[in-house]
Design a protein around this motif. Structure first.
Motif, PDB file in Angstrom:
ATOM      1  N   GLY A   1     -55.326 -40.828 120.390  1.00 61.07           N
ATOM      2  CA  GLY A   1     -54.374 -40.784 119.297  1.00 61.07           C
ATOM      3  C   GLY A   1     -53.201 -41.639 119.743  1.00 61.07           C
ATOM      4  O   GLY A   1     -53.385 -42.794 120.111  1.00 61.07           O
ATOM      5  N   CYS A   2     -52.020 -41.037 119.812  1.00 63.10           N
ATOM      6  CA  CYS A   2     -50.848 -41.824 120.183  1.00 63.10           C
ATOM      7  C   CYS A   2     -50.752 -42.047 121.690  1.00 63.10           C
ATOM      8  O   CYS A   2     -49.873 -42.759 122.145  1.00 63.10           O
ATOM      9  N   GLY A   3     -51.638 -41.409 122.441  1.00 67.83           N
ATOM     10  CA  GLY A   3     -51.663 -41.645 123.877  1.00 67.83           C
ATOM     11  C   GLY A   3     -50.612 -40.881 124.651  1.00 67.83           C
ATOM     12  O   GLY A   3     -50.533 -40.991 125.875  1.00 67.83           O
ATOM     13  N   ARG A   4     -49.798 -40.093 123.947  1.00 71.91           N
ATOM     14  CA  ARG A   4     -48.662 -39.450 124.619  1.00 71.91           C
ATOM     15  C   ARG A   4     -49.031 -38.100 125.233  1.00 71.91           C
ATOM     16  O   ARG A   4     -49.815 -37.339 124.656  1.00 71.91           O
ATOM     17  N   PHE A   5     -48.425 -37.823 126.369  1.00 71.86           N
ATOM     18  CA  PHE A   5     -48.456 -36.473 126.928  1.00 71.86           C
ATOM     19  C   PHE A   5     -47.424 -35.626 126.199  1.00 71.86           C
ATOM     20  O   PHE A   5     -46.376 -36.142 125.801  1.00 71.86           O
ATOM     21  N   PHE A   6     -47.720 -34.360 126.039  1.00 68.30           N
ATOM     22  CA  PHE A   6     -46.720 -33.455 125.478  1.00 68.30           C
ATOM     23  C   PHE A   6     -46.980 -32.064 126.040  1.00 68.30           C
ATOM     24  O   PHE A   6     -47.991 -31.813 126.693  1.00 68.30           O
ATOM     25  N   ASN A   7     -46.047 -31.191 125.784  1.00 65.25           N
ATOM     26  CA  ASN A   7     -46.163 -29.832 126.282  1.00 65.25           C
ATOM     27  C   ASN A   7     -46.510 -28.877 125.150  1.00 65.25           C
ATOM     28  O   ASN A   7     -46.134 -29.102 124.004  1.00 65.25           O
ATOM     29  N   ALA A   8     -47.222 -27.850 125.506  1.00 67.27           N
ATOM     30  CA  ALA A   8     -47.653 -26.886 124.504  1.00 67.27           C
ATOM     31  C   ALA A   8     -47.560 -25.486 125.085  1.00 67.27           C
ATOM     32  O   ALA A   8     -47.627 -25.301 126.304  1.00 67.27           O
ATOM     33  N   VAL A   9     -47.369 -24.519 124.216  1.00 66.74           N
ATOM     34  CA  VAL A   9     -47.536 -23.133 124.616  1.00 66.74           C
ATOM     35  C   VAL A   9     -48.713 -22.586 123.829  1.00 66.74           C
ATOM     36  O   VAL A   9     -48.717 -22.599 122.602  1.00 66.74           O
ATOM     37  N   ARG A  10     -49.748 -22.198 124.586  1.00 62.64           N
ATOM     38  CA  ARG A  10     -50.973 -21.709 123.958  1.00 62.64           C
ATOM     39  C   ARG A  10     -51.245 -20.307 124.476  1.00 62.64           C
ATOM     40  O   ARG A  10     -50.984 -20.010 125.643  1.00 62.64           O
ATOM     41  N   ASP A  11     -51.745 -19.481 123.590  1.00 66.19           N
ATOM     42  CA  ASP A  11     -52.153 -18.145 124.010  1.00 66.19           C
ATOM     43  C   ASP A  11     -53.585 -18.258 124.535  1.00 66.19           C
ATOM     44  O   ASP A  11     -54.498 -18.607 123.787  1.00 66.19           O
ATOM     45  N   THR A  12     -53.778 -17.985 125.811  1.00 66.69           N
ATOM     46  CA  THR A  12     -55.105 -18.194 126.402  1.00 66.69           C
ATOM     47  C   THR A  12     -56.104 -17.137 125.944  1.00 66.69           C
ATOM     48  O   THR A  12     -57.297 -17.278 126.199  1.00 66.69           O
ATOM     49  N   VAL A  13     -55.620 -16.101 125.283  1.00 59.87           N
ATOM     50  CA  VAL A  13     -56.549 -15.101 124.755  1.00 59.87           C
ATOM     51  C   VAL A  13     -57.052 -15.526 123.376  1.00 59.87           C
ATOM     52  O   VAL A  13     -58.247 -15.581 123.119  1.00 59.87           O
TER      53      VAL A  13
ATOM     54  N   ASP B   1     -56.334 -18.534 121.870  1.00 62.16           N
ATOM     55  CA  ASP B   1     -56.453 -19.991 121.773  1.00 62.16           C
ATOM     56  C   ASP B   1     -55.550 -20.590 120.701  1.00 62.16           C
ATOM     57  O   ASP B   1     -55.676 -21.766 120.381  1.00 62.16           O
ATOM     58  N   PHE B   2     -54.641 -19.820 120.146  1.00 62.07           N
ATOM     59  CA  PHE B   2     -53.733 -20.388 119.161  1.00 62.07           C
ATOM     60  C   PHE B   2     -52.497 -20.962 119.849  1.00 62.07           C
ATOM     61  O   PHE B   2     -52.033 -20.433 120.856  1.00 62.07           O
ATOM     62  N   PHE B   3     -51.996 -22.057 119.264  1.00 60.53           N
ATOM     63  CA  PHE B   3     -50.818 -22.712 119.820  1.00 60.53           C
ATOM     64  C   PHE B   3     -49.565 -22.114 119.206  1.00 60.53           C
ATOM     65  O   PHE B   3     -49.492 -21.894 117.993  1.00 60.53           O
ATOM     66  N   GLU B   4     -48.589 -21.871 120.078  1.00 57.35           N
ATOM     67  CA  GLU B   4     -47.324 -21.343 119.598  1.00 57.35           C
ATOM     68  C   GLU B   4     -46.397 -22.497 119.246  1.00 57.35           C
ATOM     69  O   GLU B   4     -45.855 -22.548 118.154  1.00 57.35           O
ATOM     70  N   THR B   5     -46.257 -23.416 120.184  1.00 57.93           N
ATOM     71  CA  THR B   5     -45.416 -24.596 119.934  1.00 57.93           C
ATOM     72  C   THR B   5     -46.001 -25.775 120.691  1.00 57.93           C
ATOM     73  O   THR B   5     -46.727 -25.596 121.672  1.00 57.93           O
TER      74      THR B   5
ATOM     75  N   PRO C   1     -39.625 -23.850 125.512  1.00 61.29           N
ATOM     76  CA  PRO C   1     -40.400 -23.510 126.695  1.00 61.29           C
ATOM     77  C   PRO C   1     -41.163 -24.677 127.307  1.00 61.29           C
ATOM     78  O   PRO C   1     -41.819 -24.487 128.306  1.00 61.29           O
ATOM     79  N   SER C   2     -41.070 -25.849 126.706  1.00 60.41           N
ATOM     80  CA  SER C   2     -41.888 -26.922 127.244  1.00 60.41           C
ATOM     81  C   SER C   2     -41.255 -27.551 128.483  1.00 60.41           C
ATOM     82  O   SER C   2     -41.858 -27.598 129.539  1.00 60.41           O
TER      83      SER C   2
ATOM     84  N   GLY D   1     -52.648 -14.909 128.244  1.00 61.69           N
ATOM     85  CA  GLY D   1     -51.609 -14.865 127.228  1.00 61.69           C
ATOM     86  C   GLY D   1     -50.897 -16.198 127.124  1.00 61.69           C
ATOM     87  O   GLY D   1     -51.520 -17.253 127.189  1.00 61.69           O
ATOM     88  N   ARG D   2     -49.573 -16.168 127.002  1.00 62.46           N
ATOM     89  CA  ARG D   2     -48.811 -17.407 126.800  1.00 62.46           C
ATOM     90  C   ARG D   2     -48.913 -18.319 128.003  1.00 62.46           C
ATOM     91  O   ARG D   2     -48.692 -17.902 129.131  1.00 62.46           O
ATOM     92  N   HIS D   3     -49.254 -19.556 127.751  1.00 66.01           N
ATOM     93  CA  HIS D   3     -49.428 -20.505 128.840  1.00 66.01           C
ATOM     94  C   HIS D   3     -48.765 -21.817 128.459  1.00 66.01           C
ATOM     95  O   HIS D   3     -49.087 -22.410 127.431  1.00 66.01           O
ATOM     96  N   ALA D   4     -47.820 -22.254 129.275  1.00 65.77           N
ATOM     97  CA  ALA D   4     -47.197 -23.557 129.054  1.00 65.77           C
ATOM     98  C   ALA D   4     -48.090 -24.598 129.709  1.00 65.77           C
ATOM     99  O   ALA D   4     -48.398 -24.504 130.897  1.00 65.77           O
TER     100      ALA D   4
END
Lengths: 1005, 184, 94
Positions: free
Chosen positions: C62-74, C76-80, C89-90, C51-54
């Motif tokens: 691309g821009c080379g930057r790290f960022f945080n994401a919330v993805r549903d592991t079931v 595979d869609f990104f929430e934020t 939540p990041s 489910g939700r995974h930070a």
């Protein structure tokens, strides 16, 4: 042969353009617009293949990509040979050559058909049980024979020299399927000014409209409407229509794979033109209009040539002008077959009887058939067929009130025929929808699984959604296209009504085996034609304890052939459900997987083959090395000169000469592949303190140091020399293979842990060409070329760095050594690399300067006991394990990996440690990777003490040397251990890993 | 000394095709600086450093390409490498920053012509429709297996910055695309 | 191939990114103060939810930057997706 079964007129073939072709060596004639299947049928040829397992004679069953039997090999020459093509999709061109498969020696007489007699021994899952005894016979005896017998086409034996193209594409609306629903969807999206891609697997778009001769749309004959709609789409600059293009895979986030066939239909393709193109489409919205496939009926002996799907027969007649037989029996549970019967009847094919499983078939088509004088037998099933290479007769039996057929092998009425049409109804093609992880739901009314909840931004329209009927499909398709366009942020188009006349909606259908009244254990009623799976096999799987449909599928192999169960899935499921005694929806469908139809390897490979398989990275000095006759090796993507053989030298001799030149004179080496990172900013030293085990704060500008970097788990990750160019600027080097990884790791810590540090990282690996000059004469060669720096012994000691000019070019000059000799590394901007290299070579001519490659570099460093990360280390070595604990900054509180080094296990005395090995026989060079044991006589399992990491012949010592990682190795120095090799044991003694110049005096030459 | 050495570009050995052109030497500097230093850098360089992601700014013969929120690729005539670097170091004296010369690290290929976007689409996964990738947009991305910086300089003109060792690969793939008929 | 919303560059294809594992696992300020168990947990223990995974991504090509994401592991869609240091939540490593 003449086209005896061609109609006098009609169809979409071009009667003015005859096409000659050969099938199994026999010449035939067809017409432009034919498929290989329609052309063969026009010539009365039904027998086109032998079945996979039993080698039963098989004929054309379908008219599209669902064809399970008519798989052929097609070739222009051996290099272009394509096996397993569906004859129903192979477009005829002048001179086409095709052959049937899985038969020997010929289609008509096949010795493999003996397998049919062996059928009792080839039940479901036979390979799991029948041939297991004696155990060893499987691999040696049975498997090769079964593989030879069972099979599809053969692979071509020559490399494919055709070009295959690939492209990415983006659109607002992708419409898969160019039947009425798909075309209507594309029209709607185009009206909304969306970017549209419309693809269809057939040569012509139109789907069912291509065989539609009665209906009208908006006052036009259906086919005229089709032509106009396609012309309108062609005029739209934002619409791309792709015929011969199969949407084969639906991946995450509306990423859809399309395979376009570009030249296989041409008699003389342009050799430069790509044969196929793989489209990787990213669509905002997807409209699936993939239609439906007619189901065969599962009755005994339903697989003889001449038995085909009713709608396929109609397609052959209407679209290709081919009569698929002269006397037909029609078996059905669906109204659509009546339309086929009527069409055949009107074309002069005698329709002997329509056997309808339903007790009281009714509706306009049934009435029309009756009016035409066609004999209709309600509640009638096919109990069996006769005919070896072509169906000769069918036996019709009445079905009683209980749903069972009248018993006995001779009950009922035998009707002669050379064509037996069947229709079990239509299965919506939900493959792509299901691949996208959309959820299906069983619709009891249409007895089909239909798209229910999509996982992606997609819509289904038309028959694939269970919407049958021309008007309904057009309206639904248009609505889907409109909604998709709006959802993609484009305009919605005003709704379009479609005035349709003359189209008759059809209904009906059945699932699973039909009653026949015979001993079920003895009849072959095929469910999956391509994999030769019968109703009996499915029932057997259930009897043997399989409960999950996924297991039944794998055990029986039903649905696992190249057609992915297009025609068999629903029938197999229904049979399994009855055997399991559970409702069909509860048993559920198996997972649909890509590809929808087979995709060639060429399309997937695209241009990524041969020298473009992977980028081959060359250094600025590479052209010189190539001209100098270097032997190269690939290190990751880099190509590096391995050694420079002179006339008549082998590697051993060349490396010996190169090593001696470095030890006695001077050698020159291309080190350009070295990873380089410029670390700049006020906090640069602090950042390196945290990243490396070493302490950097006190390193003075102009000095450099060998650094070791760990992973957070305490194991060596990379190493390299780091030079301080200025208080806030470091020139960091990494291993060739570790460059990208080291930079990524540094960025990770910098961005996410220590974002407060004022320091930045820039890759300069390719900015600098690196020329290493190593050997006692190195300074003499270099000094005259250097300006702006004193490189004398005192002014420029070992581990120094200067910005200066070399051969007139701005340079960073390091005094470093990976050979143990006096050494320099000249860094110059890459465009000047080759010129400076040549300038140094000229300057060194009087000193016997010798270019050397990576092999010599490895030997030189091994003689000195210098490790190579990834060779001595394997991701489980600590700095202490490889003798580098002295580098660790003792006053540093923390660095990456520091805490892990404090774990007790990381300091255990029996860890593998770096040692040298000397073989008893100085000529014996150990094998890298060989295991080391204390006593080879110990009964197995023999405890392994370690392994050889590097082994070479040392020209300097004139004997073999090796480095090894050995448990508690440093304490064992002096001991004798053993390296067991096949057939013998090599005795080795452990020694210090530094074999040469242990005091390091030569470095300071 | 007294040596006269010749400069040699990464693509010098490849012929120039109709719609592909290898660019000559150019000064390239990678600037890293926090937002506080952007104005100083802009005035020192003479080009406004774009702060909008994935945009390039040009002024005269110079250009500044946004590559990351604190990262710009600065392009200038080859002869100006030294003075541009010196001006930037001067102008940024009060701001922590990193300025690294990368003139030789990479080279440029210009793809020019009506089907430029279609040609690039054989290896570039981005949507190159004018609405999605307007003139003036630039970004690091991939072309097949080569990391690149792609900059749209005109409706039908793209400039690709590519590390020198990947340049022949990039060129050959593009050239193969031309031979597939994408040259038109 | 996923489409990943880079907080700087917008929706971009997955091949431009590298995956950075679970988010919100900060490196301890003083690793020396940790027991072996605590340090081992920092190194290796992850939640691996259904489910939700930070999680962390880097727009490497691309821009080379790290960022945080919330993805549903079931699904595979990104929430934020959020820049480092932005609000939960990041949250995460910053």
């Amino acid at each position: 042969m003449s086209e005896a079964f061609r109609t006098r007129d009609g169809g979409r073939i071009d009667r003015t353009r005859p096409r000659s072709f050969r099938f199994d060596g026999v010449g035939y004639q067809g017409l432009a617009g034919d498929t290989l299947a329609s052309a063969l049928l026009a010539n009365g040829v039904h027998l086109v293949g032998r079945s996979f397992k039993y080698h039963r004679p098989r004929g054309v069953v379908a008219a599209g990509s669902d064809e399970p039997n008519a798989l052929v090999g097609v070739w222009r020459d051996e290099a272009s040979y394509a096996p397993n093509l569906r004859a129903t999709q192979v477009e005829l061109y002048e001179g086409l050559r095709a052959e049937s498969q899985n038969r020997s020696p010929s289609l008509r007489f096949d010795r493999g058909a003996m397998a049919g007699l062996l059928a009792p021994f080839l039940p479901a899952g036979f390979y799991y049980k029948t041939f297991l005894w004696p155990r060893r016979a499987w691999a040696r005896f049975w498997e090769p024979r079964i593989r030879a017998m069972a099979g599809l086409g053969r692979a071509p034996t020559l490399p494919d020299r055709d070009r295959y193209a690939q492209t990415y594409a983006h659109c607002d609306v992708l419409v898969v399927g160019g039947g009425p629903a798909g075309i209507a969807a594309a029209l709607a999206a185009a009206a909304g000014h969306a970017r549209v891609i419309l693809c269809d697997e057939q040569a012509e778009l139109g789907g069912s409209l291509l065989a539609e001769t009665e209906a009208t749309i908006d006052g036009m004959a259906a086919q005229a409407w089709l032509a106009e709609a396609l012309a309108r789409l062609a005029r739209e600059p934002r619409v791309r229509v792709l015929p011969r293009t199969t949407g084969f895979g639906y991946f995450a986030h509306n990423f859809v794979g399309l395979a376009e066939r570009l030249t296989d239909h041409l008699a003389e393709p342009d050799p430069q033109a790509p044969r196929e193109r793989l489209w990787q489409v990213r669509a905002r919205e997807v409209v699936l209009a993939t239609g439906a496939l007619e189901r065969p009926l599962v009755f005994p002996e339903n697989d003889r040539p001449g038995i085909m799907l009713a709608d396929a027969a109609r397609t052959y007649l209407r679209r290709y002008g081919v009569k698929p037989g002269s006397r037909a029996v029609v078996a059905t549970a669906h109204d659509g077959a009546y339309r086929a019967a009527l069409d055949l009847h009107r074309a002069g094919v005698a329709v002997a009887a329509v056997a309808d499983l339903r007790p009281d078939p009714e509706g306009p088509l049934v009435e029309a058939a009756r009016a035409a004088g066609i004999a209709i037998r309600p509640a009638t099933a096919i109990a069996g067929t006769k005919g070896r290479l072509r169906v000769r007769s069918a036996r019709l039996v009445r079905i009683g009130a209980e749903g069972e057929a009248g018993g006995g092998a001779s009950a009922g009425e035998t009707v002669g025929c050379d064509l037996l049409l069947m229709s079990g109804g239509f299965t919506p093609s939900v493959h792509l929808f299901s691949q996208s992880r959309g959820q299906l739901a069983f619709d009891p009314v249409s007895a089909a699984f239909l798209p229910a909840r999509p996982a992606e931004r997609c819509r289904s329209a038309g028959a694939c959604r269970g919407t049958f009927g021309l008007a309904a499909a057009l309206i639904e398709g248009y609505a889907a296209g409109e909604a998709a366009s709006a959802a993609a942020g484009r305009g919605g188009a005003p709704g379009l009504g479609f005035a349709v006349t003359g189209a008759i909606d059809t209904r009906g259908g059945t699932l699973g085996a039909t009653p026949h009244g015979r001993d079920a254990a003895r009849v072959k009623a095929f469910v999956d034609f391509q994999n030769d799976v019968t109703a009996k096999d499915v029932k057997l799987a259930v009897r043997e304890g399989f409960r999950s449909i996924e297991h039944i599928k794998r055990y029986t192999t039903t649905g696992m052939a190249t057609d992915q169960g297009k025609s068999s899935n629903m029938n197999a499921l229904a049979i399994a459900a009855v055997a399991l005694g559970r409702p069909l929806p509860e048993v559920g469908l198996t997972t649909f997987r890509m590809p929808y139809t087979p995709v060639s390897f060429g399309a997937f490979a695209g241009f990524a083959r041969g020298e473009l398989f992977d980028p081959l990275r060359r250094t600025p000095i590479d052209p010189w090395a190539e001209a100098a006759g270097a032997v190269f090796e690939e290190v990751g993507q880099w190509r590096r000169a391995r050694y420079f053989p002179r006339e008549g030298e082998d590697m051993h001799q060349a490396v010996g000469r190169e090593v001696r030149a470095v030890r006695q004179g001077v050698g020159i080496f291309d080190g350009s592949t070295l990873g380089k990172i410029e670390v700049v900013g006020p906090d640069a030293a602090e950042f390196l303190n945290r990243m490396y085990v070493n302490a950097w704060s006190k390193l003075a500008p102009g000095r450099c140091r060998y650094g070791v970097m760990l992973r957070e788990d305490g194991f060596v990750m990379d190493d390299g020399v780091v030079g301080r160019m200025a208080p806030d600027r470091f020139h960091v080097t990494t291993t060739t293979g570790g460059a990208a990884r080291v930079l990524a790791t540094m960025e990770d810590y910098l961005q996410t842990e220590w974002a407060d540090l004022d320091v930045w990282l820039t890759s300069t690996s390719e900015q600098w060409a690196v020329i290493a000059l190593q050997g006692p004469r190195a300074r003499e060669v270099l000094a005259p070329l250097v300006a702006g720096a004193d490189i004398g012994r005192e002014a420029f000691p070992h581990m120094s760095v200067r910005a200066c000019r070399v051969a007139g070019v701005e340079a960073r000059l390091f005094r470093v050594s990976f050979s143990g000799e006096l050494g320099f590394e000249v860094n110059v901007p890459a465009d000047y690399g080759r010129a400076v290299w040549e300038a140094i070579l000229r300057a060194g001519r009087g000193f016997g300067i010798t270019p050397y490659g990576t092999e010599t570099m490895h030997v030189l460093r091994a003689e000195k006991g210098y490790i190579i990360v990834g060779q001595e280390t394997d991701g489980t070595a600590t700095p202490d394990d490889v003798g580098l604990s002295g580098l660790i900054g003792r006053t540093k509180k923390d660095f990456v990996g520091a805490r892990s080094l404090r774990r007790a296990a990381m300091a255990a005395p029996d860890r593998k440690q770096l040692v040298g090995l000397l073989t008893e026989d100085p000529r014996e060079v150990l094998q890298e990777g060989a295991q080391i044991v204390a006593n080879p006589q110990t009964p197995a399992p023999v405890p392994m003490l370690g392994h050889v990491t590097s082994a070479y012949h040392s020209p300097t010592l004139e004997r073999s040397i090796a480095l090894a990682m050995v448990r508690g190795g440093r304490a064992r120095i002096g001991e004798v251990l053993f390296v067991p090799m096949p057939g013998r044991v090599v005795k080795v003694s452990l020694c210090d890993p530094v074999f040469f110049d242990r005091e390091g005096v030569r470095l300071d030459g | 000394m007294g040596e006269s050495v010749e400069r040699e570009g990464a693509l010098d050995l490849l012929a120039t095709a109709t719609r592909l052109a290898a660019s000559g030497p150019e000064a390239r500097l990678v600037l890293r600086v926090r937002p506080a230093g952007v104005a100083a850098a802009s005035s020192a360089f003479g080009v406004d450093l774009p702060t909008m992601p994935c945009r390039a700014e040009r002024a005269g013969a110079c250009a500044a390409l946004w590559l990351g929120p604190d990262e710009w690729l600065l392009l200038a005539p080859a002869a100006d490498e030294g003075c541009v670097a010196a001006a930037l170091e001067d102008g940024l004296a009060g701001h922590p920053h990193s300025l690294v010369t990368a003139s030789h690290r990479q080279t440029a290929v210009v793809v020019d012509g009506a089907r430029a976007a279609a040609l690039l689409a054989i290896g570039c996964p981005l949507d190159l429709d004018l609405a999605a990738f307007p003139v003036g947009m630039c970004t690091r991305t991939l072309f097949a297996k080569a990391p690149i910086v792609l900059w749209r300089q005109g409706v039908a003109r793209f400039r690709i910055e590519v590390w020198r060792s990947f340049a022949p690969y990039l060129w050959q793939v593009l050239d193969g695309g031309l031979r597939e008929g994408l040259a038109e | 191939m996923l489409l990943i919303p880079c907080p700087w560059c917008g929706l971009r294809p997955e091949i431009e990114f590298s995956y950075g594992g679970e988010a919100n696992i900060a490196r301890p300020a003083d690793p020396a103060a940790l027991t072996d168990e605590e340090w081992g947990a920092f190194l290796y223990l992850r939640t691996n939810p259904k489910g939700r995974h930070a999680e962390r991504w880097r727009h490497a090509n691309g821009c080379g930057r790290f960022f945080n994401a919330v993805r549903d592991t079931v699904s595979d869609f990104f929430e934020t997706t959020t820049k480092p240091g932005e609000l939960p939540p990041s949250g995460g490593k910053s």
